[in-house]
Design an enzyme around this catalytic site. Sequence first.
Site, mmCIF file in Angstrom:
data_model
loop_
_atom_site.group_PDB
_atom_site.id
_atom_site.type_symbol
_atom_site.label_atom_id
_atom_site.label_comp_id
_atom_site.label_asym_id
_atom_site.label_seq_id
_atom_site.Cartn_x
_atom_site.Cartn_y
_atom_site.Cartn_z
ATOM 1 N N GLY A 110 -3.811 4.732 4.863
ATOM 2 C CA GLY A 110 -4.194 4.736 3.447
ATOM 3 C C GLY A 110 -3.008 5.105 2.576
ATOM 4 O O GLY A 110 -2.029 5.704 3.027
ATOM 5 N N LYS A 136 2.742 4.265 18.475
ATOM 6 C CA LYS A 136 2.758 5.662 17.999
ATOM 7 C C LYS A 136 2.906 6.624 19.170
ATOM 8 O O LYS A 136 3.687 7.591 19.110
ATOM 9 C CB LYS A 136 1.462 5.947 17.222
ATOM 10 C CG LYS A 136 1.350 5.130 15.938
ATOM 11 C CD LYS A 136 -0.060 5.167 15.365
ATOM 12 C CE LYS A 136 -0.164 4.352 14.081
ATOM 13 N NZ LYS A 136 -1.537 4.112 13.638
ATOM 14 N N GLU A 168 -5.078 -4.920 10.650
ATOM 15 C CA GLU A 168 -3.724 -5.420 10.388
ATOM 16 C C GLU A 168 -3.790 -6.944 10.270
ATOM 17 O O GLU A 168 -4.743 -7.579 10.758
ATOM 18 C CB GLU A 168 -2.798 -5.060 11.564
ATOM 19 C CG GLU A 168 -2.688 -3.582 11.864
ATOM 20 C CD GLU A 168 -1.549 -2.895 11.123
ATOM 21 O OE1 GLU A 168 -0.714 -3.592 10.533
ATOM 22 O OE2 GLU A 168 -1.523 -1.654 11.134
ATOM 23 N N THR A 206 0.839 -1.208 0.000
ATOM 24 C CA THR A 206 0.000 0.000 0.000
ATOM 25 C C THR A 206 0.869 1.251 0.000
ATOM 26 O O THR A 206 0.711 2.152 -0.840
ATOM 27 C CB THR A 206 -0.901 -0.016 1.254
ATOM 28 O OG1 THR A 206 -1.646 -1.229 1.263
ATOM 29 C CG2 THR A 206 -1.863 1.158 1.262
HETATM 30 P P1 NAP Z 1 1.786 -4.024 2.859
HETATM 31 O O1 NAP Z 1 0.748 -3.494 1.937
HETATM 32 O O2 NAP Z 1 1.555 -5.322 3.547
HETATM 33 O O3 NAP Z 1 3.153 -4.091 2.040
HETATM 34 C C1 NAP Z 1 4.309 -4.626 2.578
HETATM 35 C C2 NAP Z 1 5.323 -4.756 1.460
HETATM 36 O O4 NAP Z 1 6.564 -5.202 2.013
HETATM 37 C C3 NAP Z 1 4.931 -5.731 0.365
HETATM 38 O O5 NAP Z 1 5.260 -5.220 -0.876
HETATM 39 C C4 NAP Z 1 5.775 -6.951 0.678
HETATM 40 O O6 NAP Z 1 6.135 -7.695 -0.463
HETATM 41 C C5 NAP Z 1 7.009 -6.301 1.251
HETATM 42 N N1 NAP Z 1 7.741 -7.206 2.133
HETATM 43 C C6 NAP Z 1 7.303 -7.795 3.246
HETATM 44 N N2 NAP Z 1 8.264 -8.586 3.738
HETATM 45 C C7 NAP Z 1 9.320 -8.505 2.908
HETATM 46 C C8 NAP Z 1 10.590 -9.099 2.841
HETATM 47 N N3 NAP Z 1 10.966 -9.970 3.775
HETATM 48 N N4 NAP Z 1 11.407 -8.762 1.850
HETATM 49 C C9 NAP Z 1 11.041 -7.887 0.896
HETATM 50 N N5 NAP Z 1 9.823 -7.298 0.889
HETATM 51 C C10 NAP Z 1 8.989 -7.600 1.883
HETATM 52 O O7 NAP Z 1 2.122 -2.972 4.027
HETATM 53 P P2 NAP Z 1 1.811 -1.406 4.036
HETATM 54 O O8 NAP Z 1 0.391 -1.204 4.453
HETATM 55 O O9 NAP Z 1 2.295 -0.789 2.790
HETATM 56 O O10 NAP Z 1 2.686 -0.939 5.301
HETATM 57 C C11 NAP Z 1 4.079 -0.789 5.200
HETATM 58 C C12 NAP Z 1 4.600 -0.100 6.456
HETATM 59 O O11 NAP Z 1 3.953 1.166 6.589
HETATM 60 C C13 NAP Z 1 4.310 -0.843 7.758
HETATM 61 O O12 NAP Z 1 5.349 -0.623 8.663
HETATM 62 C C14 NAP Z 1 3.030 -0.162 8.259
HETATM 63 O O13 NAP Z 1 2.874 -0.253 9.664
HETATM 64 C C15 NAP Z 1 3.312 1.252 7.847
HETATM 65 N N6 NAP Z 1 2.116 2.085 7.718
HETATM 66 C C16 NAP Z 1 1.120 1.690 6.896
HETATM 67 C C17 NAP Z 1 -0.003 2.487 6.756
HETATM 68 C C18 NAP Z 1 -1.120 2.115 5.844
HETATM 69 O O14 NAP Z 1 -2.110 2.849 5.767
HETATM 70 N N7 NAP Z 1 -1.043 1.003 5.117
HETATM 71 C C19 NAP Z 1 -0.102 3.677 7.491
HETATM 72 C C20 NAP Z 1 0.961 4.060 8.310
HETATM 73 C C21 NAP Z 1 2.067 3.249 8.411
HETATM 74 P P3 NAP Z 1 5.015 -8.461 -1.380
HETATM 75 O O15 NAP Z 1 4.179 -7.376 -1.944
HETATM 76 O O16 NAP Z 1 5.804 -9.148 -2.427
HETATM 77 O O17 NAP Z 1 4.285 -9.357 -0.463
HETATM 78 N N1 HSE Z 2 -3.702 -0.049 11.554
HETATM 79 C C1 HSE Z 2 -3.412 1.352 11.571
HETATM 80 C C2 HSE Z 2 -4.696 2.124 11.873
HETATM 81 C C3 HSE Z 2 -2.831 1.751 10.222
HETATM 82 O O1 HSE Z 2 -5.781 1.534 11.851
HETATM 83 O O2 HSE Z 2 -4.627 3.300 12.187
HETATM 84 C C4 HSE Z 2 -2.071 3.029 10.249
HETATM 85 O O3 HSE Z 2 -0.992 3.016 11.109
#
Ligand code: NAP
Ligand code: HSE
Length: 432
Positions: A305, A208, A193, A15
């Site tokens: 997001g 956080k 999550e 994402t």
């Molecule tokens: P996600 O959609 O699950 O994406 C994770 C990515 O990391 C995927 O592309 C995955 O590869 C890759 N990955 C996982 N393990 C790996 C490994 N061992 N080697 C290489 N690549 C690896 O997660 P996300 O939502 O983007 O979140 C990423 C970070 O941002 C997290 O720390 C999360 O807490 C933080 N965050 C997310 C949000 C949000 O809204 N989503 C908001 C704030 C913070 P594949 O695609 O090939 O599986």
């Molecule tokens: N799981 C988190 C939330 C994503 O719901 O706020 C962003 O850190």
Amino acid sequence: MPAAPLRLGLAGLGTVGIGVVKIVQREAALIAARAGRPVVVTAVSARDPKKNRDADLSGYAWETDPVALATRPDVDVFVEVMGGHDGPAKAATEAAIAAGKDVVTANKALLAHHGQALALAAEAAGRTIRFEAAVAGGIPVIKALTEGLAGNRIKRVMGVMNGTCNYILTRMQSAGLPYETVFEEARQLGYLEADPNLDVGGIDAGHKLSLLSAIAFGTRVSFDAVELEGIGAVSIDDIRLAEQMGYRIKLLGVAQMTGRGLEQRMTPCLVPAASPLGQLQGGTNMVVLEGDSVGQIVLRGPGAGQGPTASAVMADVIDLARGCRVPAFGLPAAALAEPVPARSATPAPYYLRMRLLDKPGALAKIATCMGDAGISIDQMRQINQPGEADDDAIVLIVTHKASPADIAHAMAQFDRTGVLVGRPVAIRIEEI
Ligand code: NAP
Ligand code: HSE
């Protein structure tokens, strides 16, 4: 001669990672103008090279191993958006710093567990680690604390920092649905999550809060000292009764430095329904910062997001491209103090709900326990719900200000009265 581009190595193409790619590609000219130099992605890493990722990645080198990506000579900034507090995220971040790269991460879990060590390592290597996206998604709260409020002594940090919990609680309230039903809805909408306990157990929000505390109070990150309570025990009855009294239930984080030490808690609280926190709907986040000179400021916006989180990652990247360097937690890591953790002792009014045998003297026994604990009652009412058995009744009590220890003591005494049916509920009413 045109300025050299800042070259990103992007680990994680989910994402957030794809959101970063989209902004870098779509806004290349704007970013170059603002940063004074182009920002480009040179190499990327994810687990599955064959996955369709809704972005053109053809110009980027692919690394299977994020550590190899982090140490490439054509990478200036390692952008870690994989997640996980250990494993590849930690190994690759450490490798990047050791190889002399700056780091931008969205990973609150990594920093809550290893923030101090990583900040020390980065500073020893003359590099910077930035994490705007790790707290409250698109809200620029790290910048507000480290830069905008740098001239203040911060008195209190407070907020709703987990959008999923806020979605569940507001949906329970607006639709009158029980926790289990709304939890399932949230799962189907993809809000939770992979480990839902990170959200509903308050852990993600606790991560956080611990990062904000470190900046606000100049202390090392101390996630283990955060008092955590999730939302799993919040019932639709509590939500309805709170609403009738003019309150809403929020998973609220509060951090403040007291004479006894650093209080950090992430727990369900009642807040006035008409307050900005009470009005917060759905997945939106809100952080309230109180400084001695500025007073109170309120930041509100999307906590998660693709767009919002990538926006925050890019803010850090552009700062690095401009040459802006601020210590990760606002002070050099070696100058951060070891915090003295303090259990929350700040008195507050409490909402108590319990089921009592409906017989003479039952309420008096409860009132006596409260008097013996030194707690003064502000409101008390018995609620007989239609269709309920008439041999017991729900009793609702709102106290005047009481310490958490006195409330715990009174609750323990309730157990000995012989009039209690099931477990009583106590929820703090936060003054905001
Ligand atoms: P996600 O959609 O699950 O994406 C994770 C990515 O990391 C995927 O592309 C995955 O590869 C890759 N990955 C996982 N393990 C790996 C490994 N061992 N080697 C290489 N690549 C690896 O997660 P996300 O939502 O983007 O979140 C990423 C970070 O941002 C997290 O720390 C999360 O807490 C933080 N965050 C997310 C949000 C949000 O809204 N989503 C908001 C704030 C913070 P594949 O695609 O090939 O599986
Ligand atoms: N799981 C988190 C939330 C994503 O719901 O706020 C962003 O850190």
